[in-house]
Write a protein that holds these residues in place. Structure first.
Motif, PDB file in Angstrom:
ATOM      1  N   CYS A 182      45.710  38.864  49.675  1.00 26.28           N
ATOM      2  CA  CYS A 182      44.972  37.972  48.776  1.00 26.28           C
ATOM      3  C   CYS A 182      45.870  36.923  48.124  1.00 26.28           C
ATOM      4  O   CYS A 182      45.470  36.293  47.138  1.00 26.28           O
ATOM      5  CB  CYS A 182      44.245  38.792  47.722  1.00 26.28           C
ATOM      6  N   GLY A 183      47.077  36.736  48.658  1.00 30.11           N
ATOM      7  CA  GLY A 183      47.935  35.652  48.196  1.00 30.11           C
ATOM      8  C   GLY A 183      48.865  35.981  47.059  1.00 30.11           C
ATOM      9  O   GLY A 183      49.567  35.094  46.546  1.00 30.11           O
ATOM     10  N   ILE A 184      48.904  37.253  46.617  1.00 28.35           N
ATOM     11  CA  ILE A 184      49.798  37.645  45.527  1.00 28.35           C
ATOM     12  C   ILE A 184      51.109  38.133  46.144  1.00 28.35           C
ATOM     13  O   ILE A 184      51.204  39.269  46.618  1.00 28.35           O
ATOM     14  CB  ILE A 184      49.169  38.748  44.649  1.00 28.35           C
ATOM     15  N   THR A 185      52.105  37.273  46.149  1.00 28.05           N
ATOM     16  CA  THR A 185      53.371  37.603  46.806  1.00 28.05           C
ATOM     17  C   THR A 185      54.297  38.398  45.890  1.00 28.05           C
ATOM     18  O   THR A 185      55.162  39.124  46.377  1.00 28.05           O
ATOM     19  CB  THR A 185      54.080  36.327  47.272  1.00 28.05           C
ATOM     20  N   GLY A 200      35.723  34.748  49.755  1.00 24.92           N
ATOM     21  CA  GLY A 200      35.457  33.516  49.031  1.00 24.92           C
ATOM     22  C   GLY A 200      36.091  33.486  47.661  1.00 24.92           C
ATOM     23  O   GLY A 200      36.290  32.425  47.086  1.00 24.92           O
ATOM     24  N   PHE A 201      36.413  34.670  47.140  1.00 19.99           N
ATOM     25  CA  PHE A 201      37.104  34.746  45.846  1.00 19.99           C
ATOM     26  C   PHE A 201      38.558  35.143  46.023  1.00 19.99           C
ATOM     27  O   PHE A 201      39.467  34.360  45.790  1.00 19.99           O
ATOM     28  CB  PHE A 201      36.403  35.734  44.908  1.00 19.99           C
ATOM     29  N   ALA A 202      38.793  36.376  46.473  1.00 19.00           N
ATOM     30  CA  ALA A 202      40.168  36.874  46.595  1.00 19.00           C
ATOM     31  C   ALA A 202      40.801  36.490  47.924  1.00 19.00           C
ATOM     32  O   ALA A 202      42.026  36.454  48.042  1.00 19.00           O
ATOM     33  CB  ALA A 202      40.191  38.390  46.420  1.00 19.00           C
ATOM     34  N   TYR A 203      39.995  36.235  48.923  1.00 26.44           N
ATOM     35  CA  TYR A 203      40.514  35.823  50.228  1.00 26.44           C
ATOM     36  C   TYR A 203      39.479  34.937  50.900  1.00 26.44           C
ATOM     37  O   TYR A 203      38.346  34.816  50.438  1.00 26.44           O
ATOM     38  CB  TYR A 203      40.850  37.040  51.108  1.00 26.44           C
ATOM     39  N   GLY A 204      39.907  34.277  51.988  1.00 24.46           N
ATOM     40  CA  GLY A 204      38.985  33.416  52.707  1.00 24.46           C
ATOM     41  C   GLY A 204      39.066  31.958  52.304  1.00 24.46           C
ATOM     42  O   GLY A 204      38.181  31.165  52.646  1.00 24.46           O
ATOM     43  N   ARG A 249      31.133  31.475  52.313  1.00 21.52           N
ATOM     44  CA  ARG A 249      32.152  31.928  51.370  1.00 21.52           C
ATOM     45  C   ARG A 249      31.818  31.532  49.930  1.00 21.52           C
ATOM     46  O   ARG A 249      32.527  31.899  49.000  1.00 21.52           O
ATOM     47  CB  ARG A 249      33.530  31.393  51.762  1.00 21.52           C
ATOM     48  N   GLU A 250      30.749  30.756  49.743  1.00 21.03           N
ATOM     49  CA  GLU A 250      30.306  30.387  48.396  1.00 21.03           C
ATOM     50  C   GLU A 250      29.187  31.319  47.906  1.00 21.03           C
ATOM     51  O   GLU A 250      28.546  31.026  46.899  1.00 21.03           O
ATOM     52  CB  GLU A 250      29.794  28.941  48.387  1.00 21.03           C
ATOM     53  N   LYS A 251      28.977  32.416  48.601  1.00 20.84           N
ATOM     54  CA  LYS A 251      27.905  33.334  48.212  1.00 20.84           C
ATOM     55  C   LYS A 251      28.031  33.744  46.746  1.00 20.84           C
ATOM     56  O   LYS A 251      29.124  34.018  46.256  1.00 20.84           O
ATOM     57  CB  LYS A 251      27.934  34.576  49.096  1.00 20.84           C
ATOM     58  N   SER A 252      26.913  33.811  46.057  1.00 19.87           N
ATOM     59  CA  SER A 252      26.878  34.331  44.691  1.00 19.87           C
ATOM     60  C   SER A 252      26.672  35.840  44.753  1.00 19.87           C
ATOM     61  O   SER A 252      25.694  36.319  45.336  1.00 19.87           O
ATOM     62  CB  SER A 252      25.738  33.685  43.892  1.00 19.87           C
ATOM     63  N   TYR A 253      27.600  36.555  44.144  1.00 17.03           N
ATOM     64  CA  TYR A 253      27.511  38.014  44.111  1.00 17.03           C
ATOM     65  C   TYR A 253      26.797  38.449  42.827  1.00 17.03           C
ATOM     66  O   TYR A 253      26.279  37.626  42.076  1.00 17.03           O
ATOM     67  CB  TYR A 253      28.903  38.615  44.233  1.00 17.03           C
ATOM     68  N   SER A 254      26.778  39.739  42.581  1.00 16.78           N
ATOM     69  CA  SER A 254      26.072  40.255  41.410  1.00 16.78           C
ATOM     70  C   SER A 254      26.747  39.776  40.121  1.00 16.78           C
ATOM     71  O   SER A 254      27.942  39.469  40.096  1.00 16.78           O
ATOM     72  CB  SER A 254      26.064  41.787  41.437  1.00 16.78           C
ATOM     73  N   PRO A 255      25.988  39.694  39.012  1.00 16.07           N
ATOM     74  CA  PRO A 255      26.578  39.285  37.734  1.00 16.07           C
ATOM     75  C   PRO A 255      27.757  40.164  37.324  1.00 16.07           C
ATOM     76  O   PRO A 255      28.736  39.660  36.761  1.00 16.07           O
ATOM     77  CB  PRO A 255      25.407  39.418  36.753  1.00 16.07           C
ATOM     78  N   GLU A 256      27.678  41.481  37.585  1.00 17.82           N
ATOM     79  CA  GLU A 256      28.778  42.381  37.234  1.00 17.82           C
ATOM     80  C   GLU A 256      30.042  41.983  37.983  1.00 17.82           C
ATOM     81  O   GLU A 256      31.133  41.923  37.399  1.00 17.82           O
ATOM     82  CB  GLU A 256      28.414  43.827  37.565  1.00 17.82           C
ATOM     83  N   SER A 306      41.711  28.435  52.120  1.00 13.86           N
ATOM     84  CA  SER A 306      42.965  27.887  52.652  1.00 13.86           C
ATOM     85  C   SER A 306      44.054  27.919  51.599  1.00 13.86           C
ATOM     86  O   SER A 306      45.243  28.072  51.907  1.00 13.86           O
ATOM     87  CB  SER A 306      42.748  26.450  53.148  1.00 13.86           C
ATOM     88  N   LYS A 307      43.673  27.802  50.322  1.00 10.54           N
ATOM     89  CA  LYS A 307      44.608  27.939  49.210  1.00 10.54           C
ATOM     90  C   LYS A 307      44.178  29.157  48.401  1.00 10.54           C
ATOM     91  O   LYS A 307      43.167  29.108  47.699  1.00 10.54           O
ATOM     92  CB  LYS A 307      44.598  26.694  48.326  1.00 10.54           C
ATOM     93  N   PRO A 308      44.904  30.265  48.498  1.00 12.67           N
ATOM     94  CA  PRO A 308      44.491  31.504  47.823  1.00 12.67           C
ATOM     95  C   PRO A 308      44.315  31.303  46.316  1.00 12.67           C
ATOM     96  O   PRO A 308      45.210  30.784  45.643  1.00 12.67           O
ATOM     97  CB  PRO A 308      45.629  32.474  48.131  1.00 12.67           C
ATOM     98  N   ARG A 309      43.193  31.732  45.803  1.00 12.11           N
ATOM     99  CA  ARG A 309      42.910  31.577  44.375  1.00 12.11           C
ATOM    100  C   ARG A 309      43.797  32.460  43.496  1.00 12.11           C
ATOM    101  O   ARG A 309      43.997  32.156  42.324  1.00 12.11           O
ATOM    102  CB  ARG A 309      41.439  31.888  44.110  1.00 12.11           C
TER     103      ARG A 309
END
Length: 201
Positions: free
Chosen positions: A157-160, A108-112, A61-68, A114-117
């Motif tokens: 994604c934790g946005i209630t 790892g960013f929007a979901y995944g 879940r710590e994967k680095s995605y593309s710069p964009e 334990s505490k939604p970012r």
């Protein structure tokens, strides 16, 4: 004073009614003391295709995605409110919105976590629909879009504090030219009301 807002616009024409609605709401938020980061997906030439570099890795879940994608993640993180303005095509948002969710709202960013970012943010999906309110309610399409976007994306994604609002009767081709200005005015007023109701001060 309004909170910092990320305003996502998804329409290929800068003179579209959808773009007019987005511009109206941007100006209102700024006039009321808020800041707006306008993310025009077409103008910024966002590529909605998911490629391996942005594919989720369920073991990392710590994967680095593309710069964009990381740049878009930063823009989401910086906002307190997220406002998505889009035309309703085939009873759904345009494909570029789906691709933006696929690539940016990633594991790892929007979901995944334990505490939604994204918890604590507010979100309004504002769609411009050509059909009538009655038609959408009768067929269940309004409910389907609400479940897809509010539940399937925002709440997942934790946005209630999230809602889907459709502005109906926005197809102007069948409206006499003498009456189009008034119809546009009605749509803009409805957009104002949606902003006040779903993303209040």
């Amino acid at each position: 004073m309004r909170r910092p807002t990320l305003l996502i616009l998804a329409h290929p024409r800068s003179d579209s009614l959808t773009a007019q609605v987005a511009d109206r709401l941007r100006l209102r938020i700024e006039e009321e003391g808020g800041t707006v980061d306008l993310l025009d997906l077409y103008a910024e030439d966002f590529d909605p295709r998911l490629t391996p570099v942005d594919e989720p890795d369920w073991e990392d879940r710590e994967k680095s995605y593309s710069p964009e994608v990381h740049a878009h993640m930063d823009r989401i993180t910086a906002a307190d409110d997220i406002l998505v303005v889009f035309p309703v095509w085939w009873f759904a948002p345009p494909a570029v919105i789906k691709g933006w969710i696929d690539r940016v709202w990633n594991y790892g960013f929007a979901y995944g976590r334990s505490k939604p970012r994204l918890a604590g943010k507010r979100m309004l999906w504002l769609g411009l629909a050509g059909g009538t309110d009655a038609d959408y309610e009768k067929t269940g399409l309004a409910t389907a879009m609400d479940v897809q976007l509010r539940v399937g994306v925002s709440e997942f994604c934790g946005i209630t504090e999230s809602s889907v609002r459709l502005l109906h009767d926005t197809e102007l081709s069948g409206v006499p030219r003498a009456l189009r200005s008034a119809r546009v005015g009605d749509v803009l007023k409805a957009a104002d009301a949606a902003l006040d109701e779903h993303l209040p001060h």
